[in-house]
Design a protein around this motif. Structure first.
Motif, PDB file in Angstrom:
ATOM      1  N   TYR A   1      -6.152   2.173   8.569  1.00 47.61           N
ATOM      2  CA  TYR A   1      -5.381   1.315   7.658  1.00 47.61           C
ATOM      3  C   TYR A   1      -3.949   1.155   8.184  1.00 47.61           C
ATOM      4  N   PHE A   2      -3.381   2.253   8.669  1.00 44.24           N
ATOM      5  CA  PHE A   2      -2.007   2.202   9.177  1.00 44.24           C
ATOM      6  C   PHE A   2      -1.974   1.640  10.606  1.00 44.24           C
ATOM      7  N   ALA A   3      -2.955   2.030  11.413  1.00 44.18           N
ATOM      8  CA  ALA A   3      -2.988   1.546  12.802  1.00 44.18           C
ATOM      9  C   ALA A   3      -3.103   0.021  12.836  1.00 44.18           C
TER      10      ALA A   3
ATOM     11  N   ARG B   1      -9.256  -5.324   2.495  1.00 44.63           N
ATOM     12  CA  ARG B   1      -9.589  -5.062   1.104  1.00 44.63           C
ATOM     13  C   ARG B   1      -8.623  -4.023   0.525  1.00 44.63           C
ATOM     14  N   ARG B   2      -8.261  -3.036   1.350  1.00 46.77           N
ATOM     15  CA  ARG B   2      -7.342  -2.000   0.886  1.00 46.77           C
ATOM     16  C   ARG B   2      -5.953  -2.571   0.618  1.00 46.77           C
ATOM     17  N   ARG B   3      -5.520  -3.508   1.484  1.00 50.40           N
ATOM     18  CA  ARG B   3      -4.212  -4.134   1.232  1.00 50.40           C
ATOM     19  C   ARG B   3      -4.227  -4.860  -0.107  1.00 50.40           C
ATOM     20  N   ASP B   4      -5.332  -5.591  -0.376  1.00 51.57           N
ATOM     21  CA  ASP B   4      -5.455  -6.319  -1.645  1.00 51.57           C
ATOM     22  C   ASP B   4      -5.458  -5.358  -2.828  1.00 51.57           C
ATOM     23  N   LEU B   5      -6.174  -4.243  -2.646  1.00 55.24           N
ATOM     24  CA  LEU B   5      -6.285  -3.257  -3.723  1.00 55.24           C
ATOM     25  C   LEU B   5      -4.898  -2.736  -4.116  1.00 55.24           C
TER      26      LEU B   5
ATOM     27  N   PHE C   1      -3.993   6.890   2.231  1.00 53.56           N
ATOM     28  CA  PHE C   1      -4.249   5.700   1.436  1.00 53.56           C
ATOM     29  C   PHE C   1      -4.492   6.076  -0.029  1.00 53.56           C
ATOM     30  N   HIS C   2      -5.225   7.164  -0.252  1.00 52.35           N
ATOM     31  CA  HIS C   2      -5.458   7.627  -1.622  1.00 52.35           C
ATOM     32  C   HIS C   2      -4.132   7.916  -2.316  1.00 52.35           C
TER      33      HIS C   2
ATOM     34  N   ALA D   1       5.376  -3.314  -1.542  1.00 49.66           N
ATOM     35  CA  ALA D   1       5.001  -2.261  -0.601  1.00 49.66           C
ATOM     36  C   ALA D   1       6.145  -1.290  -0.316  1.00 49.66           C
ATOM     37  N   THR D   2       7.311  -1.496  -0.911  1.00 52.11           N
ATOM     38  CA  THR D   2       8.442  -0.602  -0.621  1.00 52.11           C
ATOM     39  C   THR D   2       8.102   0.871  -0.880  1.00 52.11           C
TER      40      THR D   2
END
Lengths: 130, 281
Positions: free
Chosen positions: B122-124, B159-163, B218-219, B171-172
């Protein structure tokens, strides 16, 4: 000693099994899937089941009285039934931090809910303990 | 005039058009998957290991590694992990050695590894202006566990970004040091959220907190954005120069202005949070 796929295939041998998956309920990600899924899309099903699992896991009303707010999953399983099928969600307890459950979709005519619930619990345990 | 019909307009097949438009999160990664490459892709915020075009491992400074996740809660003793890594070679990856030694079940390893892989990826795969570099032939010491398709990984990352965006559209708090704020009428927290909240001290960031707790980053971002949405946590503002005080036009006394700035009225705090969220869109 089963891996994720072996565990899901074992769940599919239960009478009436239509589909099975292992889902992370924080993100809604399906870590593994076998068989069919309602609507034909495992990813959507996983995201929707995850939402339900999260609500059950996060609300104190459903937690066991002897372990309120412990590190273990507060709920063992969730059962949703409709006119033609059962959905059985079994939380998996791991020694590392995670938030996953097994999701089994059973045809109502052939499925045996009581048996499936016991077996799925055993599979969830074997999955992480070997 | 001859009645020739006008030439037909070219019609594109819709499916192929979306396919063409979809360059993936990283065009380079899509190309590497197509050529079934083996090696390591180094990007600004993390690293992806590929074997024959499938992602087999991912690492990011923002995400706790598999070793941290497995040792933080006592699943594995740190020595066991280090020993497996030290003994691993081209033929026997550390994963194989851990399984053969009976330290972990295949299910537990796969579960934890997939969690760590998607987390680091997710970060990469975060947007980055710097191009990635790929080194062919490099393999990770862990060895194969459960490979993931590039397309599946990219879909999940989107999908994770949308979540996160749906929970709180700013995102700050993902990167800034976090501080506690006090809201009236806050929802009841889960034990996980409470443990997280207790550690928020104005200096730690979300990913730093995740490392400390042995949790997936991410969690933790999901929990942090929920806490921000609930008004219990806020990203700490960077040290600002002395604020210039503009008297608000509709307040007549300094006392009233003071009252507005520090109000705990739930309606006003809600409106303020709404304004912040709208500005962040």
């Amino acid at each position: 000693m089963p891996g994720i796929d072996e565990c899901l295939l074992e769940a599919m041998r239960l009478p009436g099994a239509r589909g099975a998956s292992l889902v992370d309920w924080t993100s809604g990600l399906a870590l593994g899937t076998v068989g069919e899924s309602p609507g034909g899309d495992h990813e959507t099903t996983a995201a929707e089941a995850a939402e339900l699992a999260r609500l059950a896991a996060e609300h104190g009303a459903f937690a066991a009285a002897d372990d309120p707010g412990g590190e273990r999953p507060p709920v063992e399983d969730l059962i949703v039934s409709n006119r033609d099928s059962y959905h059985l969600l079994r939380f998996v307890d791991t020694s590392f931090d995670s938030s996953v459950f097994l999701h089994l979709w059973l045809a109502r005519a052939e499925g045996n809910l009581a048996l499936a619930r016991i077996r799925l619990g055993e599979m969830a345990e074997r999955l992480v303990l070997g | 005039m001859v009645g020739t019909p006008p030439p037909r307009l070219p019609v594109r097949d819709r499916a192929s058009a979306t396919e063409r438009a979809w360059g993936g999160l990283s065009p380079m990664l899509t190309r590497l998957a197509a050529e079934r490459a083996t090696g390591v892709l180094v990007r600004a915020r993390g690293t992806l290991y590929l074997a024959e075009g499938m992602v087999v491992h991912a690492e990011s400074p923002a995400a706790a590694g598999l070793d941290a996740l497995l040792t933080a809660h006592g699943t594995l003793a740190p020595e066991v992990w280090q020993d497996a890594v030290a003994r691993s070679d081209g033929r026997h990856g550390a994963a194989r050695l851990l399984l053969d030694g009976g330290h972990l079940s295949p299910g537990a390893l796969q579960l934890c590894h997939l969690g760590a892989l998607y987390d680091a990826a997710y970060f990469a795969l975060a947007p980055s202006s710097a191009p990635g570099r790929f080194r062919y032939g490099v393999a990770h010491r862990l060895g194969p566990v459960l490979p993931v398709q590039v397309a599946a990984l990219e879909r999940e990352t989107l999908r994770r970004r949308d979540l996160l965006d749906r929970i709180w559209p700013d995102a700050t708090p993902d990167e800034a040091p976090l501080e506690r704020t006090y809201a009236s009428g806050a929802p009841k927290l889960t034990t996980r959220q409470q443990t997280l909240l207790d550690r928020i001290d104005g200096t730690r960031t979300a990913t730093g907190l995740a490392h400390g707790l042995g949790r997936q980053s991410f969690h933790t971002l999901v929990d942090v954005r929920r806490l921000v949405a609930a008004g219990l946590v806020a990203p700490r503002a960077p040290a600002a120069p002395e604020p210039v005080v503009h008297p608000p036009p509709h307040t007549h006394t300094p006392a009233a202005a003071e009252q507005l700035a520090y109000t705990t009225d739930p309606h006003i705090t809600l409106l303020k949070r709404l304004r912040d969220a709208l500005e962040a869109l």
